[in-house]
Scaffold this active site. Structure first.
Site, short mmCIF file in Angstrom:
data_model
loop_
_atom_site.label_atom_id
_atom_site.label_comp_id
_atom_site.label_asym_id
_atom_site.label_seq_id
_atom_site.Cartn_x
_atom_site.Cartn_y
_atom_site.Cartn_z
N HIS A 177 -19.31 -21.54 -35.16
CA HIS A 177 -19.57 -21.97 -36.54
C HIS A 177 -19.89 -23.45 -36.66
CE1 HIS A 177 -17.98 -18.04 -37.40
NE2 HIS A 177 -16.82 -18.35 -36.85
N HIS A 189 -17.89 -11.05 -40.50
CA HIS A 189 -16.89 -12.06 -40.15
C HIS A 189 -15.76 -12.07 -41.18
CE1 HIS A 189 -15.20 -16.15 -39.87
NE2 HIS A 189 -15.50 -16.06 -38.60
N ASP A 216 -15.32 -18.67 -31.02
CA ASP A 216 -14.87 -19.00 -32.39
C ASP A 216 -14.68 -20.51 -32.55
OD1 ASP A 216 -14.38 -18.47 -35.06
OD2 ASP A 216 -12.59 -17.25 -34.72
N GLU A 227 -19.93 -16.08 -31.91
CA GLU A 227 -19.20 -16.36 -33.15
C GLU A 227 -18.84 -17.83 -33.12
OE1 GLU A 227 -15.87 -13.83 -34.64
OE2 GLU A 227 -15.24 -15.70 -35.63
#
Ligand code: MN
Length: 329
Positions: free
Chosen positions: A10, A167, A290, A8
């Site tokens: 980004h 998400h 994250d 996860e």
């Protein structure tokens, strides 16, 4: 631990960058946008320093899901996916990709997923919760993917045999009245988990996994609270002899343990991880950070030292993701 895989993680393209602006105080915005726009420099250095061999990258949130103009949503998804494919091609040993999908238009989303998997070599999709579409309530009606119009899309996900990462995003204003005057409960504090957990439960209860038992959904943040509530969902009012009233055939626990995986993104807590292992087993949990909303060192330092068996650390840190995403192929 060396060789970790994180999924996860980004980034942003200029068209979606500002979607992340509200999530940190203004004084941190320069730092956050530097982190979001970088792939090959600082990110790679941090990965090296903290034993992360591979990141599966995805667009920031809510991005494509919050573009009610279908044509533009399709364009932005395509542009983001093409740009991500180019970045991954520079370091195919270190970066893989999740597709951004314009689920305002289920057919277009299915086509874009097919293109990303078949032509661009992506390993799955990451979608930021419900979509907004100006053909539904002027863009103000949240479109959740248990709705009947999404069944052909799910059939395509099942046919392509790739995981779908659900998400978080915040609820729309009219659906967020419980947070009125408590804006600090929005986002990662609480609303992200509530929104995403309910969406995941809708997918389970609608019978989607009875029709497509091979579908594999990933949710982050140690399961968005679901592991802690799983038993209660299947046992409430157990003295009342009443079968479940939802359309699905089985219990929540059956779908959660056969069709879902969770990651440690943004929830670096051994107590919560152990609870998740007790409910779900170590085979369905995967390490994630994250980044850039959380720090890679916070995630990796915690995980590497967490009181776990080394066998579970290896599964959660690496081999579960290798199997699920076919990374050895
Ligand atoms: Mn995230």
């Amino acid at each position: 631990m060396q060789g970790k895989i994180a999924l996860e993680e980004h980034w942003a393209i200029p068209e979606t960058l500002m979607d992340s602006a509200g999530f940190v105080p203004g004084t941190y915005w320069d730092e956050l946008q530097d982190r979001l726009l970088d792939i090959q420099d600082r990110r790679l250095t941090l990965m090296d320093e903290h034993g992360i061999e591979t990141m599966i990258l995805s667009l920031n949130a809510p991005a494509v899901q919050a573009i009610p103009d279908r044509k533009r949503a399709i364009e932005v998804a395509r542009r983001a996916n093409d740009a991500l494919a180019e970045e991954c091609a520079k370091r195919p040993d270190r970066f893989r990709a999740f597709a951004a999908l314009p689920l305002q238009d289920p057919d277009a989303a299915a086509q874009e997923l097919q293109r990303c998997i078949t032509d661009l070599g992506f390993v799955g999709a990451l979608v930021n919760g419900f979509s907004q579409d100006d053909q539904h309530g002027n863009g103000q009606e949240p479109l959740y993917y248990d709705l009947p119009q999404y069944r052909p899309f799910w059939a395509e996900v099942a046919r392509l045999d790739v995981p779908f990462y659900l998400h978080p995003r915040n609820p729309l204003a009219q659906d967020a009245r419980i947070y009125d005057n408590h804006p600090w409960l929005l986002g990662p504090t609480w609303a992200f988990a509530q929104e995403t957990a309910v969406h995941a439960l809708r997918l389970m209860a609608c019978g989607l996994f009875d029709d497509h038992s091979s579908l594999q959904i990933v949710i982050g943040h140690m399961g968005e609270g679901i592991p802690a509530m799983l038993w209660r969902m299947d046992h409430r009012n157990a003295w009342v002899d009443l079968p479940p009233t939802y359309p699905a055939k089985r219990r929540f626990v059956d779908y959660f343990t056969e069709n879902f995986h969770i990651t440690t993104s943004g929830n670096f807590r051994t107590q919560s991880l152990i609870d998740a292992i007790l409910e779900l087993g170590a085979d369905r949990i995967m390490f994630s950070t994250d980044w850039p909303f959380e720090n890679i060192d916070h995630a990796a330092d915690w995980f590497d030292a967490a009181s776990l068996s080394e066998a579970d650390r290896t599964k959660i840190g690496r081999t579960n993701a290798v199997s699920l995403f076919g990374l050895g192929r």
